[in-house]
Design a protein around this motif. Structure first.
Motif, PDB file in Angstrom:
ATOM      1  N   LEU A  68      49.713  46.524  42.167  1.00 14.01           N
ATOM      2  CA  LEU A  68      50.536  46.830  40.149  1.00 14.01           C
ATOM      3  C   LEU A  68      49.730  46.131  39.220  1.00 14.01           C
ATOM      4  O   LEU A  68      48.964  44.773  39.146  1.00 14.01           O
ATOM      5  CB  LEU A  68      51.936  46.293  41.022  1.00 14.01           C
ATOM      6  CG  LEU A  68      52.406  46.878  41.897  1.00 14.01           C
ATOM      7  CD1 LEU A  68      53.600  45.616  42.879  1.00 14.01           C
ATOM      8  CD2 LEU A  68      52.791  48.063  41.954  1.00 14.01           C
ATOM      9  N   THR A  82      51.084  45.297  35.987  1.00 16.56           N
ATOM     10  CA  THR A  82      51.697  44.376  35.518  1.00 16.56           C
ATOM     11  C   THR A  82      52.584  43.381  36.588  1.00 16.56           C
ATOM     12  O   THR A  82      52.920  43.732  37.390  1.00 16.56           O
ATOM     13  CB  THR A  82      52.462  45.096  34.428  1.00 16.56           C
ATOM     14  OG1 THR A  82      53.930  45.772  34.861  1.00 16.56           O
ATOM     15  CG2 THR A  82      51.530  45.578  33.349  1.00 16.56           C
ATOM     16  N   SER A  83      53.369  42.270  36.226  1.00 19.71           N
ATOM     17  CA  SER A  83      53.826  41.307  36.238  1.00 19.71           C
ATOM     18  C   SER A  83      55.237  41.769  36.472  1.00 19.71           C
ATOM     19  O   SER A  83      55.861  41.168  37.309  1.00 19.71           O
ATOM     20  CB  SER A  83      54.103  39.812  35.975  1.00 19.71           C
ATOM     21  OG  SER A  83      52.404  39.561  35.722  1.00 19.71           O
ATOM     22  N   HIS A 138      44.543  39.731  39.249  1.00 19.71           N
ATOM     23  CA  HIS A 138      44.656  39.742  37.896  1.00 19.71           C
ATOM     24  C   HIS A 138      45.430  39.171  36.965  1.00 19.71           C
ATOM     25  O   HIS A 138      45.689  39.010  35.861  1.00 19.71           O
ATOM     26  CB  HIS A 138      43.794  41.638  37.276  1.00 19.71           C
ATOM     27  CG  HIS A 138      45.127  42.271  37.641  1.00 19.71           C
ATOM     28  ND1 HIS A 138      45.192  42.090  39.346  1.00 19.71           N
ATOM     29  CD2 HIS A 138      45.735  42.885  37.605  1.00 19.71           C
ATOM     30  CE1 HIS A 138      46.196  43.039  39.124  1.00 19.71           C
ATOM     31  NE2 HIS A 138      46.563  43.797  38.559  1.00 19.71           N
ATOM     32  N   LEU A 139      46.604  38.956  38.326  1.00 19.12           N
ATOM     33  CA  LEU A 139      48.504  38.461  37.467  1.00 19.12           C
ATOM     34  C   LEU A 139      48.177  37.663  37.865  1.00 19.12           C
ATOM     35  O   LEU A 139      47.891  36.545  38.085  1.00 19.12           O
ATOM     36  CB  LEU A 139      48.745  39.919  38.566  1.00 19.12           C
ATOM     37  CG  LEU A 139      49.120  40.896  37.835  1.00 19.12           C
ATOM     38  CD1 LEU A 139      50.612  42.022  38.704  1.00 19.12           C
ATOM     39  CD2 LEU A 139      49.066  41.654  36.196  1.00 19.12           C
ATOM     40  N   LEU A 199      55.672  43.759  39.736  1.00 16.75           N
ATOM     41  CA  LEU A 199      55.416  43.258  40.726  1.00 16.75           C
ATOM     42  C   LEU A 199      56.981  42.167  40.701  1.00 16.75           C
ATOM     43  O   LEU A 199      57.802  42.863  41.951  1.00 16.75           O
ATOM     44  CB  LEU A 199      54.319  41.791  40.301  1.00 16.75           C
ATOM     45  CG  LEU A 199      54.341  41.269  41.902  1.00 16.75           C
ATOM     46  CD1 LEU A 199      53.559  42.031  42.982  1.00 16.75           C
ATOM     47  CD2 LEU A 199      53.279  39.998  41.409  1.00 16.75           C
ATOM     48  N   ILE A 200      57.550  42.444  39.601  1.00 17.64           N
ATOM     49  CA  ILE A 200      59.328  41.494  39.633  1.00 17.64           C
ATOM     50  C   ILE A 200      59.609  42.774  40.457  1.00 17.64           C
ATOM     51  O   ILE A 200      60.626  42.669  41.545  1.00 17.64           O
ATOM     52  CB  ILE A 200      59.477  41.340  38.152  1.00 17.64           C
ATOM     53  CG1 ILE A 200      58.437  39.607  37.850  1.00 17.64           C
ATOM     54  CG2 ILE A 200      60.953  41.288  38.711  1.00 17.64           C
ATOM     55  CD1 ILE A 200      58.802  39.574  36.943  1.00 17.64           C
ATOM     56  N   LEU A 254      51.628  36.150  37.931  1.00 19.13           N
ATOM     57  CA  LEU A 254      53.113  35.534  38.659  1.00 19.13           C
ATOM     58  C   LEU A 254      52.414  35.778  40.012  1.00 19.13           C
ATOM     59  O   LEU A 254      53.219  34.434  40.434  1.00 19.13           O
ATOM     60  CB  LEU A 254      53.584  36.920  38.631  1.00 19.13           C
ATOM     61  CG  LEU A 254      54.881  36.579  39.004  1.00 19.13           C
ATOM     62  CD1 LEU A 254      56.154  36.091  38.735  1.00 19.13           C
ATOM     63  CD2 LEU A 254      56.303  37.732  39.047  1.00 19.13           C
ATOM     64  N   PRO A 255      51.645  35.811  40.758  1.00 22.36           N
ATOM     65  CA  PRO A 255      51.265  35.702  42.109  1.00 22.36           C
ATOM     66  C   PRO A 255      51.197  34.223  42.016  1.00 22.36           C
ATOM     67  O   PRO A 255      51.312  33.582  43.453  1.00 22.36           O
ATOM     68  CB  PRO A 255      50.379  36.509  42.443  1.00 22.36           C
ATOM     69  CG  PRO A 255      50.646  37.756  41.690  1.00 22.36           C
ATOM     70  CD  PRO A 255      50.983  37.435  39.831  1.00 22.36           C
ATOM     71  N   LEU A 282      58.879  43.170  43.954  1.00 25.44           N
ATOM     72  CA  LEU A 282      59.387  42.110  44.791  1.00 25.44           C
ATOM     73  C   LEU A 282      60.688  42.127  44.947  1.00 25.44           C
ATOM     74  O   LEU A 282      61.767  41.727  46.011  1.00 25.44           O
ATOM     75  CB  LEU A 282      58.656  40.957  44.146  1.00 25.44           C
ATOM     76  CG  LEU A 282      57.677  40.463  44.586  1.00 25.44           C
ATOM     77  CD1 LEU A 282      57.036  38.800  43.649  1.00 25.44           C
ATOM     78  CD2 LEU A 282      56.866  40.110  46.021  1.00 25.44           C
ATOM     79  N   HIS A 310      46.562  41.410  43.904  1.00 27.76           N
ATOM     80  CA  HIS A 310      47.596  40.910  42.423  1.00 27.76           C
ATOM     81  C   HIS A 310      46.101  39.941  42.140  1.00 27.76           C
ATOM     82  O   HIS A 310      46.579  38.600  41.120  1.00 27.76           O
ATOM     83  CB  HIS A 310      48.386  41.297  41.867  1.00 27.76           C
ATOM     84  CG  HIS A 310      48.915  42.512  42.920  1.00 27.76           C
ATOM     85  ND1 HIS A 310      49.435  42.079  44.157  1.00 27.76           N
ATOM     86  CD2 HIS A 310      49.661  43.696  42.869  1.00 27.76           C
ATOM     87  CE1 HIS A 310      50.252  43.079  44.563  1.00 27.76           C
ATOM     88  NE2 HIS A 310      50.132  43.953  43.616  1.00 27.76           N
TER      89      HIS A 310
END
Lengths: 220, 220, 220, 220
Positions: free
Chosen positions: B44, B46-47, C118-119, B50-51, C121-122, B54, C116
């Protein structure tokens, strides 16, 4: 790795080999259920579709249950023999490693039968897998019977005879399964249910044991 | 494999059965999380994406946590009963093997509910899976209560009664889950949170225990 | 399941909880490497293509190694605290089950960062995962410090202080990782290498221990 | 996590490290067989097609068996050294964690060789993987030899020499495999069968051990 003077008898206690065996059987028995899974995560929309889907898995379920019990019986067979072990020499160690190597192949054999239940070959391969395991337990028993310095005094000639007799079933059932597979592969697999028979037919020996034990250790 | 004279009482100590049980539960509880995984490794960008992704897994996460705790509760139930076991006979062994066989099916049932949370059938199957486990713990307790030669003297009539009562919750919650699933499958699953209640409501018995223990073994 | 009079103190020995913990950590730590795998079994024709492919996995390899060590550190942290445990009450049991539940989520978090990287958030989720584990070890230590009837006399006020201090690192490194992830997600992850620092900087306390021990148990 | 005064010697007993090691090896050795699986569940219609399919897996089968035995040999090497351990200090702990980290990579290396058996690079990587494991066992042995306060008195200079010599094979065989891989990658892998040689060539030392042991503990 050599069994050296410095490490001698105590160097190969049995406890860690038992731990490795228990761990490997635990993982193999749990991995069996991973194969009872539809390929890909399909999302069924109605309970009816789900019932259809699950009943297609019926054969996989039965194979999973049979292999779980089969592995448990071999674990138990190993357990009973190792009860008499006091020390592990190089030969006993190698019998055990090959035993584990072949035991870990059971999920693969199960998978073959689960996916190709209509063919005879997988049933034969499954039976051969178990016959090799039985052979290794036989070899181990013979080695223990011939190596009193490795065993506890409990392993009398009588005990060896009894252990050998109880291994017979492990050889007869797979052989019968191969024979039956010529008639019907599925029948060949269902024969393994026979392995559970001794659980329900106590027999003379069992009653003797019970009496003897009650005498030894009266319940409070 | 027969329980032979030569192997008798000591042949089936409980330690390796406990090791196999602990191993199988450890693997099954860890495998649960493997199902909280997107099919395929998507990358994915972008964050935000991803949100979104999830939060779609939210149901899987909750199912994972519930099943982990459920399996832990059954492991604990088994543990408490086995505390009183001194020897394992053939019947006790088979109850245990079937118990493990059914316990290993829990990740499969969890998977079904995770993938088809909108249907009632998976919730019912999950509850039935747990009810069978509860039944097996009941059978084991009955067998132990009737076989003083297998248990330690600690397993008094009082202790049996308490163990039986604590099994009730294991039967009532799945039954309530089935009932609730007619109204809403999701509600049916969330009911299992009730299994954690005894952890936070000590109750009369717990306080008694604490006093008794403090008296027995004063802290340094 | 209640802690009943009949089961009291001895009913919850710590050995099987340790066995379950060791088993779950062993499985989780081994499963980490399963994620270092190309999706699908591609067959590369030249060594050059394989090198390209493996260097694409570099990030996964590093994540695997970091998470393996991180899980090992938390296993060790649990181990050191449990060294002082003599009995397990209901609250300690639940702290442990939740600790295991959160520890088993680490392979999932690792997977997220691996896929991921590169993000940001993880990286934050990974750090939060570890902070919750640290919090649970803190809660366990507080409970043990307040419950002398559960612990051995070795758990002096001094020992509690030392254990608490060694937990600090488990809290500081994930917090620093979150801070660094605002600058660069990758830097955030590489910060976890700091967890290994105490292994190479013995410090004052370590030398004290060594002297004391040598005095206690002179080597032959 | 520091080795603190309060936790000192007894804080790091070896039993749980052994349990973690046994668990991780059990999982890794069982996971090997998971890679002997066709990608996707194809359903073959005739026994002939299945035989074709299985013979394509021949290389995977051999790799599985070799890696299983290789992992078992390293587990055994670790086991023999840990027999002499009485206490675990920080350095020994870290050697062990890195040893486990590298051991868990063996299924990955095996997978590489299984999928790309025609290339030389995977064979070299596999050998390097094993050489690092051997190096870690060497480091551990050196640390134990230099730290009598960590070991039992059994670890005599003689025992150290024997343990070191038995590690030689672990270094020579992978090195020979790399050399052979220049000629043929497949030959490089089959060389690992040599690791099993000591099992069948008892040699002088083994006979000495046997005599000594028979004298010590006469069989009943």
């Amino acid at each position: 790795m050599n069994e050296e003077p410095g490490t001698d008898a105590r160097g190969m206690g049995k406890s860690r080999i038992e731990a490795l065996t228990d761990g490997i059987f635990a993982v193999a028995m749990t991995l069996l259920v991973l194969d009872v899974k539809p390929p890909g995560h399909l999302r069924l929309e109605t309970s009816g579709a789900l019932i259809d889907h699950l009943s297609n898995l019926e054969h996989s379920f039965v194979m999973y249950a049979i292999s779980f019990v089969v592995l448990a019986m071999f674990w138990l067979g190993h357990h009973l023999q190792f009860h008499f072990v006091r020390r592990v020499d190089r030969q006993l160690l190698w019998i055990n490693l090959v035993f584990l190597l072949i035991a870990v192949a059971v999920p693969f054999s199960t998978n073959l039968v689960g996916d190709h239940g209509h063919l005879q070959l997988p049933v034969v391969l499954y039976a051969v897998n178990l016959l090799v395991l039985t052979l290794l337990l036989f070899l181990q028993l013979r080695h223990l019977a011939a190596s009193p310095h490795l065993t506890t005094p409990d392993l009398t000639r009588e005990a060896v005879k009894h252990l050998r007799r109880s291994l017979l079933l492990f050889g007869v059932v797979p052989a019968a399964s191969i024979a039956a597979s010529f008639y019907s592969p599925r029948l060949g697999m269902y024969l393994y249910v026979l392995l559970a028979v001794p659980a329900f037919v106590p027999g003379r020996i069992d009653r003797l044991t019970r009496v003897k034990t009650d005498g030894d250790q009266p319940a409070p």
